[in-house]
Each structure stands twice: as structure tokens, then as C-alpha cells.
Design an enzyme around this catalytic site. Sequence first.
Site, PDB file in Angstrom:
ATOM      1  N   PHE A 245     -31.888  82.744 -17.381  1.00 47.23           N
ATOM      2  CA  PHE A 245     -31.461  81.508 -18.041  1.00 47.23           C
ATOM      3  C   PHE A 245     -31.364  81.653 -19.556  1.00 47.23           C
ATOM      4  O   PHE A 245     -31.451  80.674 -20.289  1.00 47.23           O
ATOM      5  CB  PHE A 245     -32.415  80.360 -17.686  1.00 47.23           C
ATOM      6  CG  PHE A 245     -32.806  80.326 -16.246  1.00 47.23           C
ATOM      7  CD1 PHE A 245     -31.848  80.130 -15.257  1.00 47.23           C
ATOM      8  CD2 PHE A 245     -34.118  80.530 -15.858  1.00 47.23           C
ATOM      9  CE1 PHE A 245     -32.201  80.114 -13.917  1.00 47.23           C
ATOM     10  CE2 PHE A 245     -34.475  80.529 -14.520  1.00 47.23           C
ATOM     11  CZ  PHE A 245     -33.525  80.315 -13.546  1.00 47.23           C
ATOM     12  N   THR A 472     -27.100  84.861  -9.527  1.00 42.77           N
ATOM     13  CA  THR A 472     -25.906  84.019  -9.572  1.00 42.77           C
ATOM     14  C   THR A 472     -24.858  84.390  -8.539  1.00 42.77           C
ATOM     15  O   THR A 472     -23.968  83.602  -8.247  1.00 42.77           O
ATOM     16  CB  THR A 472     -25.262  84.126 -10.958  1.00 42.77           C
ATOM     17  OG1 THR A 472     -25.021  85.507 -11.246  1.00 42.77           O
ATOM     18  CG2 THR A 472     -26.179  83.551 -12.031  1.00 42.77           C
ATOM     19  N   ASN A 632     -15.673  82.386  -5.300  1.00 41.78           N
ATOM     20  CA  ASN A 632     -16.433  82.288  -4.054  1.00 41.78           C
ATOM     21  C   ASN A 632     -17.042  80.892  -3.987  1.00 41.78           C
ATOM     22  O   ASN A 632     -17.890  80.546  -4.808  1.00 41.78           O
ATOM     23  CB  ASN A 632     -17.518  83.367  -4.021  1.00 41.78           C
ATOM     24  CG  ASN A 632     -18.293  83.398  -2.727  1.00 41.78           C
ATOM     25  OD1 ASN A 632     -18.815  82.386  -2.266  1.00 41.78           O
ATOM     26  ND2 ASN A 632     -18.410  84.577  -2.132  1.00 41.78           N
ATOM     27  N   THR A 635     -21.088  80.838  -3.545  1.00 34.73           N
ATOM     28  CA  THR A 635     -21.916  81.089  -4.728  1.00 34.73           C
ATOM     29  C   THR A 635     -21.697  80.012  -5.792  1.00 34.73           C
ATOM     30  O   THR A 635     -22.618  79.660  -6.521  1.00 34.73           O
ATOM     31  CB  THR A 635     -21.617  82.482  -5.308  1.00 34.73           C
ATOM     32  OG1 THR A 635     -20.227  82.585  -5.623  1.00 34.73           O
ATOM     33  CG2 THR A 635     -21.992  83.565  -4.323  1.00 34.73           C
ATOM     34  N   GLY A 705     -21.535  78.671 -14.127  1.00 35.84           N
ATOM     35  CA  GLY A 705     -22.980  78.802 -13.945  1.00 35.84           C
ATOM     36  C   GLY A 705     -23.806  77.881 -14.815  1.00 35.84           C
ATOM     37  O   GLY A 705     -24.937  77.544 -14.469  1.00 35.84           O
ATOM     38  N   GLU A 706     -23.248  77.467 -15.951  1.00 41.92           N
ATOM     39  CA  GLU A 706     -23.997  76.602 -16.867  1.00 41.92           C
ATOM     40  C   GLU A 706     -23.370  75.217 -16.994  1.00 41.92           C
ATOM     41  O   GLU A 706     -23.640  74.495 -17.955  1.00 41.92           O
ATOM     42  CB  GLU A 706     -24.101  77.286 -18.232  1.00 41.92           C
ATOM     43  CG  GLU A 706     -24.904  78.574 -18.170  1.00 41.92           C
ATOM     44  CD  GLU A 706     -24.875  79.370 -19.461  1.00 41.92           C
ATOM     45  OE1 GLU A 706     -25.634  79.033 -20.383  1.00 41.92           O
ATOM     46  OE2 GLU A 706     -24.093  80.340 -19.537  1.00 41.92           O
TER      47      GLU A 706
END
Length: 740
Positions: A245, A472, A632, A635, A705-706
Site C-alpha cells: 500500500f 493485486t 481481468n 482481479t 487498484g487505488e
Amino acid sequence: MNRAAPAPLDNMGRPEPRLDGRAKVTGEARYGSDFIVSDVAHAFLITSPIAKGRIASIDTSLAKRLPGVIEVFTYENTKGLKEVPFSTGGGGATQSMQSMGPEIHHDGQIVGMAVADTYEAAQEAASLVKIDYDVEKPSATFGSPGVTQEDASKASERAKGLPQAGDADAAIAAAPVKLEAEYGTPTEHHNPIELFTTTAVWRDGEVTVYEPSQFVYGQKHSVAQKLGIAGDRVRIVSPYVGGAFGSKAQFSPRTGFVVYAAKVLNRPVKLVVTRDQGFTVQTYRAETRHKIRFGAEQDGSIKGFSHEGFEVTSRPDPYTVAGVEDSARVYNYGTVKTHVTLVHADRNTPGFMRAPPVVPYIYALESAMDELAVKLGMDPVELRRKNDSMKDTTGKEWSSRSLMKCYDEAASAFGWSKREAKPGAMRDGDWLVGFGCASAIYPTHIGASAVRVRLESDGRVRVQLAAHDLGTGAYTVIGQMAAEKLGVPMVHVSVELGDSTFPAAPVAGGSNTTASCCNAVMKACDAILAKLNPPTATTGSNTGAARDIEQAFERLGVGVIEEYAEYLPPGAKPDTMAHLYHGKPFLSGGSKGEKLMYALGAEFVEVRVHRQTREIRVPRIVGAFAAGHIMNTRTARSQLMGGMIWGISSALHEETEIDKRNARYINDNLADYLVPVNADIRDLQVILVPERDTFVNPAGIKGLGELGNVGTAAAVANAVYNATGIRVRQLPIRLEKLMA
């Protein structure tokens, strides 16, 4: 309840299972502490119990007499180490305060390290070291005597050239509807499940370091700089990272001490930092304060916006996230004024933590948007629609913008039309029910990356690059890109990551890994296909080459084709790749290019507050997100789901408590540092909104991801207001703040 994933949608990749899934569930995957090293000695850190002062004396004699103790390192016998410059991103040091003393700059500063044959002996030896301090009064945080302030634009590159447009002060003053409010976010710590750890092994003048890292090339060259040796004598190995992170993206002083100890003792040394030590020897999300002003017309048209941010940092280092760079672009405000002030205190230096600039700044913005909607008597969604635009206030155009599409899909799934605007109007027995919403936004970053792809005649593929999987799904999406481009099944693809002997890849931060690495893989695969089946003069296409790989290899008379490729994003210079190989990453995108490149989303939350106990629950949360091509869906959903849960945590649970008298963290453990448990998360729905954007990069990937944890806290706060009529502007929202 987590709802079943639907079939792939337009511009959505297949939900392939994780390539590394089996290795992780069987224990085959090796993390930083899992590498078996023969004859390894164990280290244990000694940290300062004071936040400011000076070491008066050190007595290590009792510790050294303990059986099994090899050495105790202090500032007196580590003077041969060099300084690694502080950097706000991957590739530099977490802070400029790197020595073991004698000056004490913050609570928990490393002041010594005991090394012994066993972990237990090292731990006991550390407890026997006697250190006397000359103590000074520290300054802890906002409002503490002795803190100093600094204009961030004069101290940090990140804060230079912040968005300004028109005369916002005049526009706000002239507007018929005005809003002014202040908000705050607390200190938060990353607390990855995998502890911070370093193992150093020297052999023939070269050192191998096993350590969880988000950027092995940055770590490689920082270790070399710290020891005063050439970079080619350092290897960093980090195939799996158990959560990071942002906390494992830079060089930590502890790494230098371990590598130095292993060299001096001519023996491998292993350090595992304890949970409480991790609060001070690594970085954290600093507390922030915000002052927001709006001026608007009665119909909701915003005419002026001002956002002033205040961020805590350490005494020497100008760390800043300067999230006004992003908050000033979410809507078209007519005019914009931004500014960031740094507040220097006696603390360790903060660092990047998931969505570092936007989590605190968008919380303030989206809370204020809700307050403005209430003041206008307007639906919060319609206020955002009113000020939605394909250009920001400075006139810069968006590469793509699906914000209102996200709102429409999420609102429909959530049942927003059933919302009662009047606070306290919705009830279920003793529970007050509230609905809230907020925007999510994260800049699309893309970096320089290299890769090596090997295709064998039996259709098996190997991909190597020094990227990282932090949990991730990077192994999977990188492998998926190679499989799709070469036309082979996923089971025939192997991916190797996290080793500085592999081709260089960018720091695993800023949600850039999928975009950066997959574009490099595309380039390498295209080169392989061109050799297998050169493009025809009529079509210029070689996409059919992989239909019969074996035949193509027979025709060429070879058994293997291997291609090395480098991908350079727009804005990169000719020497960008050389800099990457020397530990200096390059990221472009976001607000810095020709167009604004961002992933966007909308989050809707239902909150329930018990009318008597003021207990707060979040039974439902829905998020819809648009992030270009999704490699994907499995994920992607996982990342967004985790982000939304973290957002609930930021809203209701997380806060690193600070003893303001002594500038020390109080709840430096997982028993007292609150995070959600399964019972806190009930019905969570992720909606992936189709979006095409080939301007951002050839693969059309934005990264997400964020994104999921941005805006969640504001949506929760807005729902709490809708339920209770109480506006909580300082996170976290806890029941004592709702006591009438």
C-alpha cells in the site's frame, strides 16, 4: 454478501483465475522472510522511547555478555554508511533521518540493532542495552507549540504549478449561494499483514537482499549508494509481497543497517521488524486539514471553488501529496484557487499510502459537495451532473469521462430514488437510515517498462520483468496479456517477477503496473509474432501467426523465440529507460499530459445509526467504476472490493492515536488500531462500467487498484448526515461524535 461476477462485458477481459493462486494457498510462494539462508544471524531493532532530544550515553556491555550475542550496532559503529537522498516516490529513501543517533528526531527512531545466533537472544540483548537521553519537548501535530509552517509550492516539486483559474475569491463573493467548511483526516498506518523484513547475504563481494519491495531497481541502487559500492554488486529478490500500500516502495534505513551488519560480520543477517516498530521505522498517511469554499447559483452551477490543504510532515523533509491537483479538476467550477501548506513536526516522515493524494482531498471535496447540495435543496447526484464537463476549469480536456454513467448505474442498482432528503426521515425500528454518495477519482499513471518474453515451439511462454505483485493480481494480468497476444492458453504461460536481474519495471505504485507492464508485454509479443509470421503487404497483420505455432517454428527452423522489449510512455525522454535501470522511475499521465487521464467512479452507501446507542453500521455499499480496458474482471473486482472496504475503514475505524504531549503513537498494534472485520461488511456490490480510451496508452488500460477507496469515506459521512442531521467533518466517525 458478495454477488457473483457477471460474464465479461464490452472491453472487459476474461476473469481468469490467478496464476499464483495455487502457490499462495499451498505455501509454495516465498515472501521476504521465507527464503532459507544457511548460518543466518538474527537482528532485533532498538528504538527510541522519546521523540526529540539526544543520546547522552549508551551501555551495551550487559547485552554483549549474553550467550549467542554477536554484536550490538549503534551510531558509534555504523559511521561508515552513506546517506541516501530523501525522495517522495520510489527510488529514494523514506526519510533523510537515517543515522542511529546521537540526535533523536522522532519517536521510535532506530538507535541500535542487536545481532545474535537466535531471534530470542537478539531480542533479549536489545532489551539489555541501556541508553540515557537528554530529552527536549517535541511538537506533535496541528496546533502543537513549536510546529512550523511552509508554503508547499516552495518546498516540493509535487506542489508546484497547482491548478488556478480566474478570480475564485471574487466569484465566490458574488455568488448568491456560498459554502465554507473545514474538514480533517487523521494519521493512518499501512499495517500490511506481512511484516517489514530484510535478509542480507554477502558472497564474493556481492550482496543479495531478500526483502518485500515495490521497486527492486530503486532498492538495488539505494543499497549500493548506502554501502558506497557499485549497483551491479547488489541483487534484490522480492517475488511476492504480502501487502504494501505504498509502505515498501522506498529505501528504509533498516535495510542499510542489516546489509552493513552482514558485511561487517561476514555472515548472513535477518531482521523481522515487530508490528509496533513498523509504525515508526516506515512511513504512514499523514493527518490533513482542509478549508473549502464554494460559490454557486441557485440552479447549482458552481462559479467559484477554493481548496486549501494543510499536511503534517517531519522536521527536515518536505513530503506532500498536494491533492488539490486532483480535487480542482473533478468538476468545472468556473474559477479555481488552490494552495497547500506543510506543517513540520517532530515525527517520522510520512509516505505514500493507497491513493495518497486523493483519499484525504476527495473526502473533503465530496463532503463539501453534499453540504452544498443540502444548502441548495438539490439532489447530490444532480448537483454533480450539473457541473459535469468534458473540460476542467483550466480548460484542459478529459481523454474520457464516464463519471455520470457510473452514477447512473450505481444509483439504479442501489435504489437511490427511494432516498428521503430530510435528515432522520428514514427509519427501521430503532435504527436511523441514511443514504450517501460520493465520486471516486484516481489519476491514470503509466511508466517506462521493459520485459523479456520467450515463446517455445510447444506453445509455452515465459515472461520475465522486475515488476511486483502486491496481492493485486499482477502475475495474472501480465500472463493474460501474453496469452491473448500469442494465442496460447493461460496454463502455458509462466510469469516471473520481483528480481533485479530481470528487465526493469516501474515502481508498483500509482496503479500503473497493469498499464505499464502490459504495454511492454504487447510490444514484445508483437515482435515475436512478426518473426513467426511477417505482416502481409496487403493487410499489415500478423495476428494469425499464433494459430499454428508449431508449424511456424518448423518453417523458421528454430525451437525458441525470445524478445526483449521496452515501452516508453508519452513524455518519456531518450534516457528514461537508462534512468529506470539506475533506480529512477518515470510516470506520466494524470493531469500532467495533453489531456486529463483519470479513472472515475461513484459510490453509494446505506448507513444505519441506532437512535439510542449511536452505533453505526454500513449494511450496503454499491460502487460503479470506469477504468478503460479491464484486463481481468476477477482481479479488478477484488481490487475495487478491497478498496471500498478500506474506505469504510477510513470512515469509521482507522486512526493512529497520538500522545500530543510526547509526540508518540499510542495504538501501535492490531488490537488497538481498528480495522473492519467480516461482521462490518455485509452487502457489497462492484459494477464495472465499460469504457474505451486508447488515448491513455495503446492497451487502453487506466488502472484501478487505488480507485475503490477514494470517495467512500465521504459517502459514509454524507449518509450519516442523512440519517442523523449531524455533519461530522473530522474522520473517523465514531459514536461519541453523534451524541446529541
